[in-house]
Scaffold this motif. Structure first.
Motif, PDB file in Angstrom:
ATOM      1  N   CYS A 220      48.885  26.701  26.989  1.00 52.33           N
ATOM      2  CA  CYS A 220      50.156  26.771  27.722  1.00 52.33           C
ATOM      3  C   CYS A 220      50.361  28.166  28.306  1.00 52.33           C
ATOM      4  O   CYS A 220      51.505  28.591  28.515  1.00 52.33           O
ATOM      5  N   ALA A 221      49.273  28.879  28.548  1.00 55.12           N
ATOM      6  CA  ALA A 221      49.362  30.205  29.143  1.00 55.12           C
ATOM      7  C   ALA A 221      49.563  30.096  30.648  1.00 55.12           C
ATOM      8  O   ALA A 221      49.066  29.158  31.289  1.00 55.12           O
ATOM      9  N   THR A 222      50.294  31.041  31.209  1.00 52.66           N
ATOM     10  CA  THR A 222      50.508  31.106  32.652  1.00 52.66           C
ATOM     11  C   THR A 222      50.343  32.539  33.118  1.00 52.66           C
ATOM     12  O   THR A 222      50.599  33.487  32.360  1.00 52.66           O
ATOM     13  N   ALA A 223      49.928  32.701  34.369  1.00 49.86           N
ATOM     14  CA  ALA A 223      49.773  34.035  34.931  1.00 49.86           C
ATOM     15  C   ALA A 223      51.146  34.676  35.123  1.00 49.86           C
ATOM     16  O   ALA A 223      52.104  34.011  35.523  1.00 49.86           O
ATOM     17  N   ARG A 224      51.232  35.965  34.841  1.00 49.75           N
ATOM     18  CA  ARG A 224      52.506  36.676  34.942  1.00 49.75           C
ATOM     19  C   ARG A 224      52.735  37.271  36.320  1.00 49.75           C
ATOM     20  O   ARG A 224      53.769  37.894  36.562  1.00 49.75           O
ATOM     21  N   SER A 225      51.783  37.127  37.224  1.00 50.51           N
ATOM     22  CA  SER A 225      51.945  37.656  38.577  1.00 50.51           C
ATOM     23  C   SER A 225      51.447  36.632  39.583  1.00 50.51           C
ATOM     24  O   SER A 225      50.759  35.673  39.224  1.00 50.51           O
ATOM     25  N   ALA A 226      51.812  36.853  40.842  1.00 50.44           N
ATOM     26  CA  ALA A 226      51.413  35.929  41.903  1.00 50.44           C
ATOM     27  C   ALA A 226      50.116  36.357  42.576  1.00 50.44           C
ATOM     28  O   ALA A 226      49.713  35.760  43.573  1.00 50.44           O
ATOM     29  N   ILE A 227      49.479  37.373  42.043  1.00 54.06           N
ATOM     30  CA  ILE A 227      48.212  37.831  42.614  1.00 54.06           C
ATOM     31  C   ILE A 227      47.162  36.737  42.422  1.00 54.06           C
ATOM     32  O   ILE A 227      47.024  36.184  41.325  1.00 54.06           O
ATOM     33  N   THR A 228      46.442  36.433  43.477  1.00 49.81           N
ATOM     34  CA  THR A 228      45.485  35.332  43.430  1.00 49.81           C
ATOM     35  C   THR A 228      44.455  35.530  42.328  1.00 49.81           C
ATOM     36  O   THR A 228      44.074  34.587  41.624  1.00 49.81           O
ATOM     37  N   GLY A 229      44.014  36.768  42.135  1.00 47.79           N
ATOM     38  CA  GLY A 229      43.030  37.036  41.081  1.00 47.79           C
ATOM     39  C   GLY A 229      43.560  36.713  39.696  1.00 47.79           C
ATOM     40  O   GLY A 229      42.853  36.139  38.867  1.00 47.79           O
ATOM     41  N   ASP A 230      44.829  37.038  39.425  1.00 44.15           N
ATOM     42  CA  ASP A 230      45.428  36.730  38.122  1.00 44.15           C
ATOM     43  C   ASP A 230      45.598  35.237  37.940  1.00 44.15           C
ATOM     44  O   ASP A 230      45.402  34.695  36.845  1.00 44.15           O
ATOM     45  N   LEU A 231      45.995  34.545  39.005  1.00 40.64           N
ATOM     46  CA  LEU A 231      46.175  33.094  38.925  1.00 40.64           C
ATOM     47  C   LEU A 231      44.875  32.404  38.542  1.00 40.64           C
ATOM     48  O   LEU A 231      44.844  31.550  37.644  1.00 40.64           O
ATOM     49  N   TYR A 232      43.783  32.753  39.202  1.00 36.55           N
ATOM     50  CA  TYR A 232      42.504  32.106  38.918  1.00 36.55           C
ATOM     51  C   TYR A 232      41.939  32.550  37.569  1.00 36.55           C
ATOM     52  O   TYR A 232      41.254  31.776  36.905  1.00 36.55           O
TER      53      TYR A 232
END
Length: 584
Positions: A220-232
């Motif tokens: 249930c982890a989610t990226a804390r930023s909208a940066i594409t690298g963090d999302l992937y």
């Protein structure tokens, strides 16, 4: 097939038997009463809908309400002091504050169940109190088999993860939490008996240590930023790393158990040397057996070789109209093994992103003239990936033939054909010839039949995400979902609506497929669905959206009310998912 949404009501409000919190359903409601008729220094606890309680002192029963009054502790007449009442003693606000303080103390001890194993207190009385608390209400929530199950929670400090950890511990599970850093704030967020693993989901070496001794994973982890690298890194690479590490760990256990583990995969082919190519035959043909085909015969060729880089490569081209090339081999299974004990195949492959047809030939091995052909299509991506192909996805080449019986499978074929090929993402302006292909084969295995989910992934529907970043968020989430489906693990993918901070179990839920929901859902309800999905066979290999029930416009209803479940187990997930389609 049109997906059907369902809605279920969790725990109906039936008199005094209903209560709510982030962790409990149908638990007794403890109400504090001021004992005005006694000179006792204590107070009395009243439990509703629980007439069987016993304890020291006098007991008065009034219908469904049982009052337990402690034995009088009044002082001798010569030592009694006059009772003085302050304004706070009769002020409703003051009484409510005191009641809340006592309730918080009771809840602190109750939630301390998860701290018993790591307690460092020397006071035996407190340990005994914790044990007594555990032997009481704990029995209402414990799940059979939970004490022998260790669950790894990835994202344990997220909005859902914090509730999920406590729900798991309340039901008797052992919990491991994978966090990026273990500062004091993170430690204070989790119960002390949770085993904290420090690591990054984007680092394969750290997740290997996290999955050891784990039976199931909830992500249930989610990226804390909208940066594409963090999302992937979080939504895709993290899921891929966890599934691969978990598969490797299960394979290691299977080897130690001499292949007797229920999670043991059957190795059908492993391409690690030039000798492993023996028995594979390259063939070519056309779908049109007439004179017209020769007018469009521009040639085709294919080869299967072991390269200097240590890869088994099946490559070639097909320029002929209606032509195809294929790689085929007659299976040689270990003595006593048959494919009917397995639920599908998993292929570890790489290449240039083409799609292929996997063909199984089934029938009596002594008389191949009676064999029947079954096919299923699968797609690859640029680079390496794992492709999961369940036996249920195979269709007969001749519509009148019976469904595939894995017990009779004796030959496997991988076919490439130019039709139905789609361009893959690549450098802009790069011209792709869809008639050529390259397939790198690493291994082919049979997946064991499973009953329960191994990996629960909390994804999202896109609702509530800022429009400017919605597309890239959903792209990363869907890539992670596809990686999980191809892993060969039993999975459940949950796509909740916008998350809300409110108690769970308050409203009916809608389970749907097709990205049609419009409402939000509480974090506590999502956490409860994750826990229920761990041992529910109907949740295995399914993806679904979930949100609160809502009133649709007339003529545009998307769901029907299917169940009211007043039982203590409150097992709303089974009827809700039983009519949804299984994802393959």
């Amino acid at each position: 097939m049109t997906a059907t949404a369902t809605t279920v009501t969790q725990t109906p409000k039936l008199g005094n038997s209903y209560s709510y919190s982030h962790c409990m359903y149908n638990s007794p409601i403890w109400v504090l009463k001021l004992n005005k008729t006694s000179t006792s220094t204590g107070t009395s606890l009243v439990t509703k809908a629980s007439s069987g309680n016993t304890g020291k002192g006098n007991k008065r029963t009034k219908g469904k309400k049982t009052e337990i009054i402690p034995e009088s502790t009044s002082l001798p007449p010569q030592q009694q002091q006059p009772v003085s009442l302050s304004l706070d003693d009769v002020n409703p606000v003051g009484l409510g504050r005191k009641s809340r303080q006592i309730f918080d103390e009771v809840w602190r001890k109750f939630s301390g169940l998860g701290q018993i194993s790591r307690t460092t207190r020397a006071d035996d009385k407190e340990s005994l109190d914790a044990l007594l608390i555990r032997e009481g209400p704990m029995c209402e929530f414990a799940i059979p088999g939970a004490q022998s199950t260790t669950v790894l929670v990835v994202g344990a400090t997220s909005r859902i993860g914090r509730i999920l950890v406590r729900k798991l511990m309340l039901r008797g599970y052992s919990v491991k939490a994978l966090v990026r850093k273990a500062d004091q704030e993170v430690v204070d967020m989790l119960p002390r008996s949770v085993e904290i693993i420090i690591g990054d989901v984007g680092d394969p070496s750290t997740v290997k240590a996290a999955v050891e001794n784990c039976n199931k994973i909830i992500y249930c982890a989610t990226a804390r930023s909208a940066i594409t690298g963090d999302l992937y890194r979080v939504d895709y690479q993290g899921v891929y790393n966890l599934t691969k590490a978990f598969q490797d760990y299960n394979h290691k256990l299977a080897q130690l158990r001499a292949g007797k583990s229920s999670k043991s995969k059957l190795l059908l082919a492993k391409f690690k040397s030039e000798d492993s190519l023996n028995g594979w035959e390259v063939r070519q043909g056309t779908y049109f057996q007439d004179v017209v085909a020769f007018k469009y015969d521009a040639g085709m060729d294919a080869k299967f070789e072991f390269t200097e880089t240590g890869n088994a490569v099946f490559s070639g081209y097909v320029f002929t109209r209606g032509g195809y090339v294929e790689l085929s081999k007659k299976l040689s299974l270990p003595l006593g093994c048959t494919l009917d004990r397995y639920e599908g195949l998993v292929l570890s492959v790489g290449g240039n992103g083409r799609s292929y047809v996997l063909i199984l030939e089934a029938g009596p091995s002594a008389d191949t003239t009676q064999s029947k052909l079954y096919f299923a299509r699968f797609s690859t991506k640029v680079g390496f990936c794992r492709v999961r192909v369940p036996f249920s996805s195979f269709r007969p080449v001749k519509p009148d033939d019976p469904p595939l019986d894995p017990f009779l499978v004796h030959t496997m074929t991988i076919r490439f054909e130019p039709r139905r090929q789609r361009p893959v993402e690549g450098p802009s302006g790069m011209k792709q010839d869809l008639r050529s292909f390259k397939l790198i084969l690493e291994y082919i295995k049979a997946l064991p039949t499973g009953q329960e989910t191994d990996f629960v992934l909390v994804s999202c529907t896109g609702l509530g995400v800022e429009p400017s970043r919605r597309e890239q968020v959903l792209k990363a989430k869907r890539a992670g979902e596809d990686s999980l489906r191809r892993s060969g693990l039993g999975y459940t993918i949950i796509r909740p609506g916008p998350l809300q901070e409110e108690p769970g179990g308050q409203r009916a839920l809608i389970f749907d497929q097709g990205n049609r929901i419009t409402q939000g859902i509480s974090c506590a309800d999502v956490a409860d669905i994750c826990v229920k999905a761990l041992h529910d066979p109907t949740a295995r290999n399914k993806s679904f959206d979930v949100c609160y029930e809502y009133v649709a416009e007339q003529g545009r209803e998307l769901y029907e009310l299917v169940a009211h479940l007043p039982d203590k187990a409150n097992n709303y997930l089974t009827p809700a998912l039983s009519i949804l389609e299984k994802n393959t």
